[in-house]
Motif scaffolding. Structure first.
Motif, PDB file in Angstrom:
ATOM      1  N   THR A  24       0.835  -1.206   0.000  1.00  0.00           N
ATOM      2  CA  THR A  24       0.000   0.000   0.000  1.00  0.00           C
ATOM      3  C   THR A  24       0.866   1.251   0.000  1.00  0.00           C
ATOM      4  O   THR A  24       0.591   2.224  -0.699  1.00  0.00           O
ATOM      5  N   LEU A  25       1.921   1.205   0.755  1.00  0.00           N
ATOM      6  CA  LEU A  25       2.886   2.301   0.793  1.00  0.00           C
ATOM      7  C   LEU A  25       3.650   2.432  -0.515  1.00  0.00           C
ATOM      8  O   LEU A  25       4.137   3.505  -0.873  1.00  0.00           O
ATOM      9  N   LEU A 114       8.476   8.944  -2.922  1.00  0.00           N
ATOM     10  CA  LEU A 114       7.323   9.517  -2.229  1.00  0.00           C
ATOM     11  C   LEU A 114       6.198   9.942  -3.165  1.00  0.00           C
ATOM     12  O   LEU A 114       5.085  10.214  -2.707  1.00  0.00           O
ATOM     13  N   ALA A 119       0.365   5.114  -0.769  1.00  0.00           N
ATOM     14  CA  ALA A 119      -0.224   5.863   0.348  1.00  0.00           C
ATOM     15  C   ALA A 119       0.880   6.309   1.290  1.00  0.00           C
ATOM     16  O   ALA A 119       1.497   5.493   1.975  1.00  0.00           O
ATOM     17  N   LYS A 120       1.123   7.612   1.331  1.00  0.00           N
ATOM     18  CA  LYS A 120       2.206   8.150   2.162  1.00  0.00           C
ATOM     19  C   LYS A 120       1.670   8.996   3.318  1.00  0.00           C
ATOM     20  O   LYS A 120       2.386   9.810   3.897  1.00  0.00           O
ATOM     21  N   ASP A 121       0.399   8.793   3.670  1.00  0.00           N
ATOM     22  CA  ASP A 121      -0.233   9.611   4.712  1.00  0.00           C
ATOM     23  C   ASP A 121      -0.148   8.940   6.077  1.00  0.00           C
ATOM     24  O   ASP A 121      -1.106   8.899   6.841  1.00  0.00           O
ATOM     25  N   TRP A 122       1.035   8.388   6.415  1.00  0.00           N
ATOM     26  CA  TRP A 122       1.178   7.689   7.674  1.00  0.00           C
ATOM     27  C   TRP A 122       1.173   8.648   8.852  1.00  0.00           C
ATOM     28  O   TRP A 122       1.545   9.815   8.739  1.00  0.00           O
ATOM     29  N   ASP A 123       0.747   8.139  10.007  1.00  0.00           N
ATOM     30  CA  ASP A 123       0.820   8.898  11.252  1.00  0.00           C
ATOM     31  C   ASP A 123       2.154   8.669  11.958  1.00  0.00           C
ATOM     32  O   ASP A 123       2.636   9.536  12.687  1.00  0.00           O
ATOM     33  N   ASN A 125       6.163   7.117  11.230  1.00  0.00           N
ATOM     34  CA  ASN A 125       7.126   6.698  10.213  1.00  0.00           C
ATOM     35  C   ASN A 125       7.193   5.164  10.161  1.00  0.00           C
ATOM     36  O   ASN A 125       7.523   4.522  11.162  1.00  0.00           O
TER      37      ASN A 125
END
Length: 338
Positions: A24-25, A114, A119-123, A125
């Protein structure tokens, strides 16, 4: 010279490689390690590197042996993968002894992925956990293509990836390369069919189509990556990071010379290479005790490393596989992408 039994960097005895990725990332991490520490140095030729502990690898610096090397996606965030590997090494009681303290030495380098559609909207790292998992997965067998640090990589015209290759010299010394290929340049000639590295291919390891017979090559610098991103972004969304290793007994300065020579492999496999927007970097590793007889032997090692790296880059792209949301086609999708 012939490829080792695996045609992987782990043909160098004792070396292990582990991958971890998040689909997903669209990113991941790759770790090179061994049961014991090993000698290492580095040489950087790109204009935009992202690194950890590489100053320590200069020939005049005091620490010559390291416990692992990390290649990761994630740009600067990906450097945290080194912390995950350090955590795992510390739990194993491994590292540089300073009194009662044990400090794992884990250099690393990152590529920029990036803007590849993941999906790079992590809370939090994610790369520390990916680094730890990659270390735990370390083995003499590992996946190539869309795996580890190559999961979200993009070349100019195709999806990038993770590649590896090896050679056994007539002396019995083994050389191998490991690379995460995310270059600004293209790995294929115009038309997308032939790899720039084709003259160095062995036994059809990346398709067996042979070299492009056209002349005047190198003047076309078209880029699907630049079209998929704004050009100003694409100029900064690159880097090829690699490790070359041998079981020859090399000093730290000799490891750096091995890394310097191996950069020829990047230039043979990617056009253009070593640009201001790439962070092209090669680590040189000695993980054995095979003696070199003459300085000429070191030159031959460097030549073999460059051949391995060129082949590894082509294999990275050749073995990439498609995934939902990809910005670019895989080489394996076909040869008529225009």
């Amino acid at each position: 010279m012939t490829p080792g039994p695996r045609n992987l960097i782990t043909d160098v005895p004792g070396l292990l490689v582990g991958n971890a990725q998040d689909e997903t990332l669209k990113s991941g991490t790759t770790v090179l390690t061994a049961a014991n520490s090993f000698t290492a140095s580095v040489h950087v030729m790109g204009g935009a590197p992202g690194t950890r502990e590489t100053d320590l690898l200069a020939p005049d610096k005091s620490v010559s042996r390291v416990d692992a090397i990390v290649l990761s996606g994630g740009s600067a965030f990906g450097l945290d993968a080194c912390s995950g590997v350090s955590d795992a090494l510390r739990a194993d009681g491994r590292g540089f002894q300073v009194g009662s303290a044990v400090v794992p030495i884990v250099p690393g380098a990152i590529l920029f992925d990036l803007l590849n559609g993941g999906a790079k909207d992590w809370d939090q790292n994610p790369y520390r956990a990916l680094g730890q998992l990659a270390f735990q997965n370390a083995s003499d067998q590992f996946d190539l293509g869309s795996a580890g640090a190559g999961t979200g990589a993009l070349a100019a015209m195709h999806k990038g990836g993770l590649g590896s290759a090896s050679l056994v010299l007539d002396s019995g010394i083994i050389v191998g390369a490991l690379v995460a290929a995310n270059p600004m340049g293209s790995v294929t000639t115009p038309g997308d069919r032939h790899f720039w590295a084709a003259p160095f291919e062995i036994e059809g390891e990346f398709g067996g189509l042979g070299p492009d017979s056209s002349s005047g090559l190198g003047r076309n610098v078209a880029s699907r990556k630049a079209s998929a991103m704004r050009p100003a972004q694409a100029d900064k969304a690159n880097t090829t990071i690699a490790i070359v290793a041998t079981d020859a007994d090399l000093s730290k300065p000799q490891c750096q010379r091995l890394a310097v020579a191996a950069h020829d492999g990047i230039a043979r496999a990617i056009v253009p290479a070593h640009t201001p927007g790439d962070g092209d970097l090669v680590f040189g590793v000695s993980a054995g005790n095979q003696p070199l007889k003459t300085e000429a032997d070191l030159g031959l090692l460097g030549h073999a490393a460059s051949l391995c790296l060129a082949r590894a880059i082509a294999r990275a792209i050749y073995l990439a596989t498609p995934a939902l949301g990809d910005l670019l086609p895989c080489w394996s999708d076909g040869h008529d992408f225009r």
